[in-house]
Design an enzyme around this catalytic site. Structure first.
Site, short mmCIF file in Angstrom:
data_model
loop_
_atom_site.label_atom_id
_atom_site.label_comp_id
_atom_site.label_asym_id
_atom_site.label_seq_id
_atom_site.Cartn_x
_atom_site.Cartn_y
_atom_site.Cartn_z
N GLY A 14 56.02 -6.24 118.16
CA GLY A 14 55.25 -6.05 116.94
C GLY A 14 54.92 -7.31 116.16
O GLY A 14 54.64 -7.25 114.97
N SER A 15 54.90 -8.46 116.85
CA SER A 15 54.62 -9.69 116.09
C SER A 15 53.18 -9.72 115.58
O SER A 15 52.91 -10.26 114.50
CB SER A 15 54.94 -10.94 116.91
N ASN A 16 52.26 -9.12 116.32
CA ASN A 16 50.87 -9.05 115.82
C ASN A 16 50.77 -8.07 114.66
O ASN A 16 50.03 -8.33 113.70
CB ASN A 16 49.91 -8.66 116.95
N MET A 94 51.10 -0.20 125.25
CA MET A 94 51.14 -0.34 126.71
C MET A 94 50.62 0.89 127.45
O MET A 94 50.98 1.11 128.60
CB MET A 94 52.56 -0.68 127.16
N ARG A 95 49.80 1.70 126.79
CA ARG A 95 49.23 2.86 127.48
C ARG A 95 47.71 2.82 127.38
O ARG A 95 47.16 2.41 126.35
CB ARG A 95 49.77 4.16 126.89
N ASN A 111 41.57 -4.27 120.50
CA ASN A 111 42.80 -4.72 121.17
C ASN A 111 42.83 -6.24 121.18
O ASN A 111 41.78 -6.89 121.10
CB ASN A 111 42.79 -4.19 122.62
N HIS A 113 44.33 -9.45 123.56
CA HIS A 113 44.85 -9.71 124.91
C HIS A 113 45.07 -11.22 125.07
O HIS A 113 44.24 -12.02 124.64
CB HIS A 113 43.84 -9.21 125.95
#
Ligand code: GRF
Length: 193
Positions: A14-16, A94-95, A111, A113
């Site tokens: 959860g750092s973002n 992650m889904r 998202n 990446h």
């Protein structure tokens, strides 16, 4: 300019999410975090939500490994709608999202990446860049579609690969870049709405 109502989804540390919540707290990101949802019961991202007093929920994902069970994905849509979420922010979720979410929040799911997409989608993208001997990699914020780490690119930040970089050092620098880029992109989307 509009204060966008955010729903943040994540599976891990959860750092973002923390970077987004800190930017909201300091006022540099004019948005409201309405809910944080995780498919992992003990994910640190839920702890971070509690630290920032953001409503949060664990969503048991069902029997599949890489996606949510369709009924669960329908439940997710309902939770986000009940919270009047306008922008869904994936932060290490992650889904792979499917029709229920993609149709309910068309072009309203983003998202981040850890590569310069379209290069190196998938897992451990920093390792992929190292192994390919790239001189530079980075991170990308993109709209989410039905393919993994794919969809219209909103913004990218380059991170040079240094001669002595290890997977850990490179990953850490990419994450620092992510923590600047993600709140800035969400702020840009607020300004545009
Ligand atoms: C980030 O590196 C992001 O690029 C990827 O998942 C990671 C999540 O990290 N999609 P964190 O949970 O935000 O620390």
């Amino acid at each position: 300019m509009k204060r966008l109502r955010l729903g943040i989804l994540g599976s891990g540390k959860g750092s973002n999410c923390r970077a987004v919540l800190e930017s909201i707290r300091t006022g540099t990101l004019p948005a409201d975090a309405c809910v944080v949802i995780s498919d992992v019961l003990d994910a640190p991202i839920l702890e971070i939500a509690r630290e920032f007093s953001v409503p949060n929920a664990y969503l048991p994902p069902g029997q599949f490994r890489t996606r949510l069970e369709p009924a669960v994905e329908g439940e997710l849509v309902q939770i986000l709608r009940d919270a009047e979420v306008e922008l869904v922010v994936l932060a290490g979720f992650m889904r792979v999202l499917k029709a229920p979410m993609l149709e309910a929040f068309s072009r309203r799911i983003i998202n981040i990446h850890p590569s310069l997409l379209p290069k190196f989608p998938g897992l451990e993208a920093w390792n992929q860049a190292l192994e390919a001997k790239e001189p530079v990699t980075g991170c990308t914020v993109h709209y989410v579609d039905d393919k993994i780490d794919h969809g219209d690119i909103i913004a990218q930040r380059e991170v040079p690969i240094l001669p002595n970089d290890t997977a850990e050092s490179l990953h850490a620098r990419i994450q620092n870049a992510e923590h600047e880029l993600y709140p800035a992109v969400i702020a840009q989307l607020c300004r545009e709405s």
